[in-house]
Design a protein around this motif. Structure first.
Motif, PDB file in Angstrom:
ATOM      1  N   HIS A 286       0.835  -1.208   0.000  1.00  0.00           N
ATOM      2  CA  HIS A 286       0.000   0.000   0.000  1.00  0.00           C
ATOM      3  C   HIS A 286       0.867   1.254   0.000  1.00  0.00           C
ATOM      4  N   LEU A 287       1.914   1.264   0.793  1.00  0.00           N
ATOM      5  CA  LEU A 287       2.791   2.433   0.855  1.00  0.00           C
ATOM      6  C   LEU A 287       3.478   2.685  -0.487  1.00  0.00           C
ATOM      7  N   ARG A 288       3.825   1.624  -1.177  1.00  0.00           N
ATOM      8  CA  ARG A 288       4.518   1.782  -2.460  1.00  0.00           C
ATOM      9  C   ARG A 288       3.592   2.246  -3.569  1.00  0.00           C
ATOM     10  N   SER A 289       2.300   1.912  -3.459  1.00  0.00           N
ATOM     11  CA  SER A 289       1.398   2.130  -4.599  1.00  0.00           C
ATOM     12  C   SER A 289       0.343   3.198  -4.383  1.00  0.00           C
ATOM     13  N   ALA A 290       0.028   3.520  -3.140  1.00  0.00           N
ATOM     14  CA  ALA A 290      -1.117   4.399  -2.878  1.00  0.00           C
ATOM     15  C   ALA A 290      -0.804   5.845  -3.220  1.00  0.00           C
TER      16      ALA A 290
ATOM     17  N   GLN B 214      -3.144  12.253   1.984  1.00  0.00           N
ATOM     18  CA  GLN B 214      -2.743  12.700   3.309  1.00  0.00           C
ATOM     19  C   GLN B 214      -1.569  11.842   3.761  1.00  0.00           C
ATOM     20  N   PRO B 215      -0.846  12.267   4.797  1.00  0.00           N
ATOM     21  CA  PRO B 215       0.285  11.460   5.262  1.00  0.00           C
ATOM     22  C   PRO B 215      -0.142  10.056   5.660  1.00  0.00           C
ATOM     23  N   GLN B 216       0.703   9.104   5.354  1.00  0.00           N
ATOM     24  CA  GLN B 216       0.464   7.697   5.667  1.00  0.00           C
ATOM     25  C   GLN B 216       1.501   7.252   6.709  1.00  0.00           C
ATOM     26  N   TRP B 217       1.038   7.052   7.926  1.00  0.00           N
ATOM     27  CA  TRP B 217       1.883   6.584   9.013  1.00  0.00           C
ATOM     28  C   TRP B 217       1.556   5.128   9.310  1.00  0.00           C
ATOM     29  N   VAL B 218       2.451   4.454  10.021  1.00  0.00           N
ATOM     30  CA  VAL B 218       2.242   3.050  10.379  1.00  0.00           C
ATOM     31  C   VAL B 218       2.433   2.888  11.877  1.00  0.00           C
ATOM     32  N   ARG B 219       1.429   2.262  12.543  1.00  0.00           N
ATOM     33  CA  ARG B 219       1.639   1.836  13.922  1.00  0.00           C
ATOM     34  C   ARG B 219       2.232   0.437  13.879  1.00  0.00           C
ATOM     35  N   VAL B 220       3.480   0.329  14.303  1.00  0.00           N
ATOM     36  CA  VAL B 220       4.154  -0.960  14.340  1.00  0.00           C
ATOM     37  C   VAL B 220       3.856  -1.641  15.672  1.00  0.00           C
ATOM     38  N   ASN B 221       4.309  -2.857  15.807  1.00  0.00           N
ATOM     39  CA  ASN B 221       4.196  -3.568  17.068  1.00  0.00           C
ATOM     40  C   ASN B 221       5.269  -3.075  18.046  1.00  0.00           C
TER      41      ASN B 221
ATOM     42  N   GLY C 251       9.049   1.496   1.740  1.00  0.00           N
ATOM     43  CA  GLY C 251       7.873   2.130   1.153  1.00  0.00           C
ATOM     44  C   GLY C 251       7.707   3.590   1.528  1.00  0.00           C
ATOM     45  N   ARG C 252       8.668   4.146   2.270  1.00  0.00           N
ATOM     46  CA  ARG C 252       8.681   5.559   2.662  1.00  0.00           C
ATOM     47  C   ARG C 252       7.427   5.986   3.435  1.00  0.00           C
ATOM     48  N   PRO C 253       7.132   5.364   4.546  1.00  0.00           N
ATOM     49  CA  PRO C 253       6.040   5.883   5.374  1.00  0.00           C
ATOM     50  C   PRO C 253       6.385   7.292   5.847  1.00  0.00           C
TER      51      PRO C 253
ATOM     52  N   LEU D 163      17.076   6.285   1.483  1.00  0.00           N
ATOM     53  CA  LEU D 163      16.158   7.368   1.833  1.00  0.00           C
ATOM     54  C   LEU D 163      16.892   8.451   2.609  1.00  0.00           C
ATOM     55  N   THR D 164      16.283   9.626   2.676  1.00  0.00           N
ATOM     56  CA  THR D 164      16.839  10.717   3.453  1.00  0.00           C
ATOM     57  C   THR D 164      16.871  10.327   4.930  1.00  0.00           C
ATOM     58  N   ILE D 165      18.017  10.453   5.542  1.00  0.00           N
ATOM     59  CA  ILE D 165      18.152  10.095   6.952  1.00  0.00           C
ATOM     60  C   ILE D 165      17.351  11.083   7.803  1.00  0.00           C
ATOM     61  N   GLY D 166      16.499  10.541   8.655  1.00  0.00           N
ATOM     62  CA  GLY D 166      15.683  11.380   9.517  1.00  0.00           C
ATOM     63  C   GLY D 166      14.364  11.803   8.917  1.00  0.00           C
ATOM     64  N   GLY D 167      14.069  11.330   7.710  1.00  0.00           N
ATOM     65  CA  GLY D 167      12.840  11.759   7.047  1.00  0.00           C
ATOM     66  C   GLY D 167      11.573  11.163   7.633  1.00  0.00           C
ATOM     67  N   ILE D 168      11.678  10.023   8.293  1.00  0.00           N
ATOM     68  CA  ILE D 168      10.510   9.355   8.887  1.00  0.00           C
ATOM     69  C   ILE D 168      10.364   9.842  10.324  1.00  0.00           C
ATOM     70  N   ARG D 169       9.243  10.469  10.643  1.00  0.00           N
ATOM     71  CA  ARG D 169       9.014  11.020  11.974  1.00  0.00           C
ATOM     72  C   ARG D 169       8.307   9.990  12.864  1.00  0.00           C
ATOM     73  N   THR D 170       8.168  10.318  14.136  1.00  0.00           N
ATOM     74  CA  THR D 170       7.574   9.367  15.066  1.00  0.00           C
ATOM     75  C   THR D 170       6.540  10.019  15.988  1.00  0.00           C
ATOM     76  N   ILE D 171       5.567   9.212  16.369  1.00  0.00           N
ATOM     77  CA  ILE D 171       4.630   9.496  17.455  1.00  0.00           C
ATOM     78  C   ILE D 171       4.822   8.393  18.488  1.00  0.00           C
ATOM     79  N   VAL D 172       4.909   8.767  19.749  1.00  0.00           N
ATOM     80  CA  VAL D 172       5.035   7.782  20.816  1.00  0.00           C
ATOM     81  C   VAL D 172       3.739   7.725  21.614  1.00  0.00           C
ATOM     82  N   VAL D 173       3.225   6.515  21.804  1.00  0.00           N
ATOM     83  CA  VAL D 173       2.112   6.290  22.729  1.00  0.00           C
ATOM     84  C   VAL D 173       2.752   6.070  24.097  1.00  0.00           C
ATOM     85  N   ALA D 174       2.669   7.078  24.964  1.00  0.00           N
ATOM     86  CA  ALA D 174       3.626   7.212  26.062  1.00  0.00           C
ATOM     87  C   ALA D 174       3.101   6.794  27.434  1.00  0.00           C
TER      88      ALA D 174
END
Length: 290
Positions: free
Chosen positions: A55-59, A63-70, A87-89, A118-129
């Motif tokens: 999905h990330l490669r083709s969509a 709007q921004p596409q983020w992924v909640r990982v495990n 896939g550049r999330p 990819l550009t280093i640091g380009g993928i940002r993060t949200i923390v469920v804290a």
């Protein structure tokens, strides 16, 4: 540290449902959270990972596409990251995390970005804290955390971590511990200079209740809210957008201070206003609008 996140509505979409991924993209949400964690059964993790990566490669990204990982201490997190980073999330949501986990994620992402060109640091993060007991003691320690764009909290996993039988009182309000965790997540985001995001409203049919919760959250200082169903998105977007009356008053406050350079206080509509009022007015004018 990444720039603060600007997103009113953050809509979860189960990573193992191609139909729901597409529906989320058409929902009008400011940000889509492709979910590999709670929405996906253990037996479906590998299939969901492959589906989200494709999905990330083709969509087309309306709007921004983020992924909640495990969680990083699970058997799935590294496989999640290895599959989806090429896939550049736009970002990663990290659940059940501490500041140390967020730092570890930064190093993993740096290595995977380099490997993928990819550009280093380009993928940002949200923390469920707030979802583990140790995490609760570090909510004020996120200043300077690399890649961090937002903090949020989770009421359900917090209750599980504490061994609670429920997290709400007889009136349906959060019990004291969870009100405290919410407030600390808000203060922690402010201390770190990142965006505070409100947790979900679990009853997706209760749109009136959602409107009240979202309005209360915005008044308290949250700048966005997570959603679990597309029907929640318009309600959240309205709640986190300033009204015409708010915009008009904020504009008059800013103009009044501009007309009185050097003044620490001014009078407007019979009220005495000072610098906090000016800062809040500027914040209103900077909010996303419908």
């Amino acid at each position: 540290m990444a720039d603060p996140l600007i997103a009113r509505s953050l809509l979860f979409a189960p990573g193992d449902s191609e139909r729901k991924l597409a529906k989320a993209g058409a929902s009008g949400a400011d940000l889509v959270l492709l979910d590999l964690e709670d929405a996906v059964a253990p037996s479906n993790k590998a299939a969901a990972r492959a589906l989200v990566a494709g999905h990330l490669r083709s969509a087309e990204r309306a709007q921004p596409q983020w992924v909640r990982v495990n969680p990083l201490d699970s058997a799935h997190a590294l496989a999640d990251l290895a599959a989806i980073v090429p896939g550049r999330p736009d970002g990663i949501m990290l659940p059940k995390a501490t500041r140390a986990d967020a730092e570890r994620l930064h190093h993993y992402l740096t290595a995977l970005e380099a490997a993928a060109g990819l550009t280093i640091g380009g993928i940002r993060t949200i923390v469920v804290a707030t979802e583990t007991a140790p995490a609760l003691f570090g909510l004020g320690d996120y200043a300077g955390c690399p890649r961090l764009a937002a903090l949020t909290w989770g009421a359900e996993d917090s209750a599980t971590a504490l061994g609670a039988t429920d997290n709400r009182d007889e009136n349906g309000e959060y019990d004291f511990p969870y009100q405290l965790f919410r407030a600390l997540a808000l203060a922690g985001a402010a201390a770190a200079g990142v965006t505070p995001i409100e947790t979900i409203h679990g009853d997706f049919r209760d749109l009136d209740g959602l409107a009240k919760v979202a309005a209360k959250a915005r008044r308290a200082g949250f700048r966005g809210m997570m959603a679990i169903h597309p029907d929640q998105v318009p309600v959240i977007n309205r709640a986190f957008s300033p009204s015409e009356a708010e915009i008009e008053r904020a504009g008059r406050i800013v103009a009044a201070f501009a007309a009185n350079p050097g003044a620490g206080t001014i009078g407007l509509d019979g009220a005495m206003l000072d610098m906090p009022h000016l800062k809040r007015a500027r914040a209103v004018l900077a909010m996303p609008r419908n």
